[in-house]
Scaffold this active site. Structure first.
Site, PDB file in Angstrom:
ATOM      1  N   VAL A 176      -0.009  -3.644   0.598  1.00  0.00           N
ATOM      2  CA  VAL A 176      -1.094  -3.556  -0.375  1.00  0.00           C
ATOM      3  C   VAL A 176      -1.782  -2.208  -0.215  1.00  0.00           C
ATOM      4  CG1 VAL A 176      -3.360  -4.466  -1.021  1.00  0.00           C
ATOM      5  CG2 VAL A 176      -1.450  -6.015  -0.697  1.00  0.00           C
ATOM      6  N   LEU A 177      -1.982  -1.542  -1.327  1.00  0.00           N
ATOM      7  CA  LEU A 177      -2.626  -0.232  -1.378  1.00  0.00           C
ATOM      8  C   LEU A 177      -4.052  -0.417  -1.871  1.00  0.00           C
ATOM      9  CD1 LEU A 177       0.364   1.461  -3.227  1.00  0.00           C
ATOM     10  CD2 LEU A 177      -0.120   1.568  -0.769  1.00  0.00           C
ATOM     11  N   GLU A 178      -4.984   0.289  -1.244  1.00  0.00           N
ATOM     12  CA  GLU A 178      -6.389   0.222  -1.643  1.00  0.00           C
ATOM     13  C   GLU A 178      -6.747   1.536  -2.325  1.00  0.00           C
ATOM     14  OE1 GLU A 178      -6.165   0.217   2.065  1.00  0.00           O
ATOM     15  OE2 GLU A 178      -5.989  -1.928   2.406  1.00  0.00           O
TER      16      GLU A 178
END
Length: 195
Positions: free
Chosen positions: A136-138
Site C-alpha cells: 500500500v502506497l501513501e
C-alpha cells in the site's frame, strides 16, 4: 548488504524473492526493482468527522476510520486517478512481493514524481522480512497542481537488503501482522495495535 542488479535477477530466478507478475529485465537496474501503480485507491472523505482520536478505544478508532475512509475505488486501465494539492490517498502496487525471513525491502518513490510534489510513501517504506502481498502506497500531493495517476505507471523502486540471518519473527509468522497477504488499498488498522 543491498543486492545489486545481477543478485536481484538471481534471487528472482531462484524463487528467493517473489514478484507477481514477474518483472521484465528492464525493470531491474543498479540496486533496485521498479514497481508500478495498481488500480485500487482509497481516500479520506472530506468533513466526514471532526477528528480521529487515535489514542481512544479500539472500537472508537475503528468506527472513526470507517466513517472517514472511502470504499475502494477501482479504476479501469484507461481511467486516471486525480490527486489534488494537499490531498492524501492510499493506492496499491500492481506487483505482489514476497520476501524471505532473512531479507528486508526498502521502497523509494521516484525522484521525477517528487519534483512534481508527489510523495509516494508518507512514512512507511520498509517491507518486512517474511512479507507477502501488494504494497500500500501513501500518496500526498504537496505540489501546486492536480496530478493524474494511471494504473501501470512506474511509481517507485524497491531495493533488497540481506540480513545477517533469518528473523525469529518474520511478518508472515506474526500473530499481530495486521496487513498480512494484503491485496488492496487497505485502510489503517491502527485499532488492531497491541497495548
Amino acid at each position: 548488504m543491498r543486492l545489486n542488479d545481477t543478485e536481484i535477477e538471481q534471487h528472482l530466478k531462484d524463487g528467493i524473492i517473489g514478484v507477481e507478475p514477474a518483472p521484465q529485465a528492464n525493470n531491474i537496474s543498479g540496486v533496485t526493482l521498479d514497481i508500478h501503480l495498481g488500480n485500487d485507491f482509497r481516500v479520506l472523505q472530506d468533513h466526514a468527522a471532526p477528528f480521529i482520536d487515535i489514542s481512544g478505544s479500539r472500537e472508537a478508532i475503528e468506527a472513526a476510520i470507517q466513517e472517514v475512509m472511502s470504499d475502494e475505488i477501482v479504476l479501469k486501465d484507461d481511467q486516471a486517478f486525480f490527486i489534488h494539492p494537499g490531498e492524501f490517498a492510499l493506492a496499491v502496487t500492481h506487483e505482489s512481493i514476497t520476501l524471505p525471513a532473512d531479507m528486508v525491502g526498502w521502497l523509494d518513490g521516484r525522484s521525477s514524481l517528487a519534483r512534481l510534489g508527489l510523495m509516494v510513501h508518507v512514512t512507511a517504506h520498509r517491507i518486512d522480512p517474511g512479507w507477502s502481498g501488494q504494497i500500500v502506497l501513501e500518496f500526498f500531493n504537496s505540489g501546486k497542481l492536480p496530478l493524474a495517476l494511471r494504473a501501470g505507471m512506474k511509481i517507485g523502486a524497491i531495493s533488497f537488503e540481506k540480513l545477517s540471518g533469518p528473523c525469529a519473527r518474520p511478518y508472515n509468522k506474526r500473530e499481530d501482522a495486521k496487513y498480512r497477504d494484503q491485496h488492496s488499498a487497505v485502510a489503517s488498522r491502527i485499532s488492531a495495535d497491541g497495548g
